[in-house]
Design an enzyme around this catalytic site. Sequence first.
Site, PDB file in Angstrom:
ATOM      1  N   GLY A  14     -11.711   9.177   3.322  1.00 55.65           N
ATOM      2  CA  GLY A  14     -10.617   9.175   2.355  1.00 55.65           C
ATOM      3  C   GLY A  14     -11.155   9.265   0.941  1.00 55.65           C
ATOM      4  O   GLY A  14     -10.542   8.770  -0.006  1.00 55.65           O
ATOM      5  N   CYS A  15     -12.294   9.937   0.794  1.00 56.36           N
ATOM      6  CA  CYS A  15     -13.017   9.947  -0.487  1.00 56.36           C
ATOM      7  C   CYS A  15     -12.250  10.612  -1.622  1.00 56.36           C
ATOM      8  O   CYS A  15     -12.471  10.291  -2.790  1.00 56.36           O
ATOM      9  CB  CYS A  15     -14.378  10.616  -0.317  1.00 56.36           C
ATOM     10  SG  CYS A  15     -14.293  12.334   0.247  1.00 56.36           S
ATOM     11  N   ASN A  16     -11.344  11.537  -1.309  1.00 52.81           N
ATOM     12  CA  ASN A  16     -10.644  12.260  -2.371  1.00 52.81           C
ATOM     13  C   ASN A  16      -9.312  11.627  -2.765  1.00 52.81           C
ATOM     14  O   ASN A  16      -8.638  12.114  -3.670  1.00 52.81           O
ATOM     15  CB  ASN A  16     -10.402  13.713  -1.952  1.00 52.81           C
ATOM     16  CG  ASN A  16     -11.688  14.521  -1.907  1.00 52.81           C
ATOM     17  OD1 ASN A  16     -12.733  14.053  -2.345  1.00 52.81           O
ATOM     18  ND2 ASN A  16     -11.624  15.720  -1.361  1.00 52.81           N
TER      19      ASN A  16
ATOM     20  N   SER B  57      -8.944  -5.657   6.933  1.00 52.01           N
ATOM     21  CA  SER B  57      -8.075  -6.498   6.115  1.00 52.01           C
ATOM     22  C   SER B  57      -6.948  -5.638   5.565  1.00 52.01           C
ATOM     23  O   SER B  57      -7.172  -4.499   5.155  1.00 52.01           O
ATOM     24  CB  SER B  57      -8.857  -7.133   4.959  1.00 52.01           C
ATOM     25  OG  SER B  57      -7.991  -7.884   4.123  1.00 52.01           O
TER      26      SER B  57
ATOM     27  N   ASN C 143      -5.538  -6.264   2.892  1.00 53.16           N
ATOM     28  CA  ASN C 143      -5.687  -6.281   1.438  1.00 53.16           C
ATOM     29  C   ASN C 143      -7.086  -6.762   1.101  1.00 53.16           C
ATOM     30  O   ASN C 143      -7.534  -7.791   1.607  1.00 53.16           O
ATOM     31  CB  ASN C 143      -4.633  -7.188   0.798  1.00 53.16           C
ATOM     32  CG  ASN C 143      -4.560  -7.024  -0.704  1.00 53.16           C
ATOM     33  OD1 ASN C 143      -5.499  -7.320  -1.422  1.00 53.16           O
ATOM     34  ND2 ASN C 143      -3.423  -6.549  -1.185  1.00 53.16           N
ATOM     35  N   MET C 144      -7.778  -6.033   0.239  1.00 53.35           N
ATOM     36  CA  MET C 144      -9.168  -6.344  -0.082  1.00 53.35           C
ATOM     37  C   MET C 144      -9.315  -7.219  -1.324  1.00 53.35           C
ATOM     38  O   MET C 144     -10.421  -7.461  -1.794  1.00 53.35           O
ATOM     39  CB  MET C 144      -9.946  -5.038  -0.294  1.00 53.35           C
ATOM     40  CG  MET C 144      -9.927  -4.096   0.890  1.00 53.35           C
ATOM     41  SD  MET C 144     -10.526  -4.866   2.421  1.00 53.35           S
ATOM     42  CE  MET C 144     -12.212  -5.235   1.962  1.00 53.35           C
TER      43      MET C 144
ATOM     44  N   HIS D 222       5.331  -1.281  -4.698  1.00 53.08           N
ATOM     45  CA  HIS D 222       4.221  -0.335  -4.791  1.00 53.08           C
ATOM     46  C   HIS D 222       4.685   0.969  -5.427  1.00 53.08           C
ATOM     47  O   HIS D 222       5.880   1.204  -5.593  1.00 53.08           O
ATOM     48  CB  HIS D 222       3.622  -0.049  -3.409  1.00 53.08           C
ATOM     49  CG  HIS D 222       2.759  -1.155  -2.889  1.00 53.08           C
ATOM     50  ND1 HIS D 222       3.274  -2.226  -2.185  1.00 53.08           N
ATOM     51  CD2 HIS D 222       1.420  -1.375  -2.986  1.00 53.08           C
ATOM     52  CE1 HIS D 222       2.287  -3.054  -1.859  1.00 53.08           C
ATOM     53  NE2 HIS D 222       1.157  -2.559  -2.334  1.00 53.08           N
TER      54      HIS D 222
ATOM     55  N   LYS E   2       3.360   5.594  -1.874  1.00 54.10           N
ATOM     56  CA  LYS E   2       2.993   4.809  -0.696  1.00 54.10           C
ATOM     57  C   LYS E   2       3.932   5.131   0.455  1.00 54.10           C
ATOM     58  O   LYS E   2       5.159   5.121   0.293  1.00 54.10           O
ATOM     59  CB  LYS E   2       3.024   3.310  -1.011  1.00 54.10           C
ATOM     60  CG  LYS E   2       2.501   2.440   0.130  1.00 54.10           C
ATOM     61  CD  LYS E   2       2.335   1.000  -0.318  1.00 54.10           C
ATOM     62  CE  LYS E   2       1.860   0.105   0.815  1.00 54.10           C
ATOM     63  NZ  LYS E   2       0.524   0.506   1.333  1.00 54.10           N
TER      64      LYS E   2
ATOM     65  N   GLY F 258       1.005  -3.601   4.351  1.00 48.74           N
ATOM     66  CA  GLY F 258       0.187  -4.429   5.234  1.00 48.74           C
ATOM     67  C   GLY F 258       0.021  -5.829   4.679  1.00 48.74           C
ATOM     68  O   GLY F 258      -0.031  -6.814   5.424  1.00 48.74           O
TER      69      GLY F 258
END
Length: 256
Positions: free
Chosen positions: A8-10, A109, A111-112, A142, A146, A152
Site C-alpha cells: 500500500g506504498c502509494n 491492530s 489503530n496504531m 473520518h 474512507k 476498525g
Amino acid sequence: MLNILLSGCNGHMGQSIVGICSELDDVQIVAGINRTAKCLNDFSVYSSCEEFSGAADVIIDFSNPNNLDMLLKFIADKKIPAVLCTTGYCDEQFKSILSASAAAPIFMSGNMSLGINLMLSLVKKSAAVLGSTFDIEIIEKHHNRKIDAPSGTANMIANAAAEALETKPEYTYERSSKRCKRAKNEIGISSVRGGNIVGEHEIIFAGQNEVLSIKHSAMSRDVFANGAISAARYMAKITSPGLYSMDDLLKSALGE
C-alpha cells in the site's frame, strides 16, 4: 538497518510511512507493493508480493482487505514478520489471519496510535464502573475517502467496553429503521464521513444528570505511521509464530 517491504506504498498512509522512514538513519523501504505498480519514490514497486524476490525484515500493510489472501500466502511462505494495519476485515478474514499466525509472526491492530490504545484502557475501566447504569454510545469521524464503516477503531472501542460489562451488549449501527425505545444492553455506533478528517473517536457514557465522554483526535496520519514503524521494529525481533497486538508492543516498551 531495518528493511521494510511496504504494502500500500502509494496510498496516503503508505506515503506517510515513506516520508518518516526517509528521515531515519536505521530504517529503509526496500520495495513497495501497490495495485498500480507506479514508482512514486526511490524504491521499486510491484503489483503483487510474488513479484518481489529481495530480502526484507518485516512487511507493513496499509492497503485494502482485498489484498489479504495474497499477503498471508506470502507471509506464510517466507516466514516474514508482518504488521497488518489495514481495517475493514470481515469475520472470515480474521479467521484467516489467526490461522496464518500459526506459521509466522503477525502483528495486527485496528489503530496504531498510542493514544487510542490508552483510551481503550480507560474505556474498560469506565465501562466496568458505569456500564450497568449508563447508556454507551460511540461516534467516529473520518475523511470522505474512507470506505469501511464503522471504523476498525470504533469496533475496538466497542469491544473494550463490552469486555467489562456483565451482560453481552448488542451493537446498534443505525436507528432510522427502528421505532422503539433504546434497549438497555446496547452500544450505539455512529459513523461520520466528511472533508479531510484524519480520525476522531468518542465514547459517551450517558447517565441520569451526568455524561462522561472520552475522546481521541488524530491531527496527522503521522500518528499512525509512527506506530506502524514502531511495530515493525518490534516484530523484526520476533521469531516465534503467533498473533501479536499493541498490548505486546507496549509491554515490551515498558520492559514487562
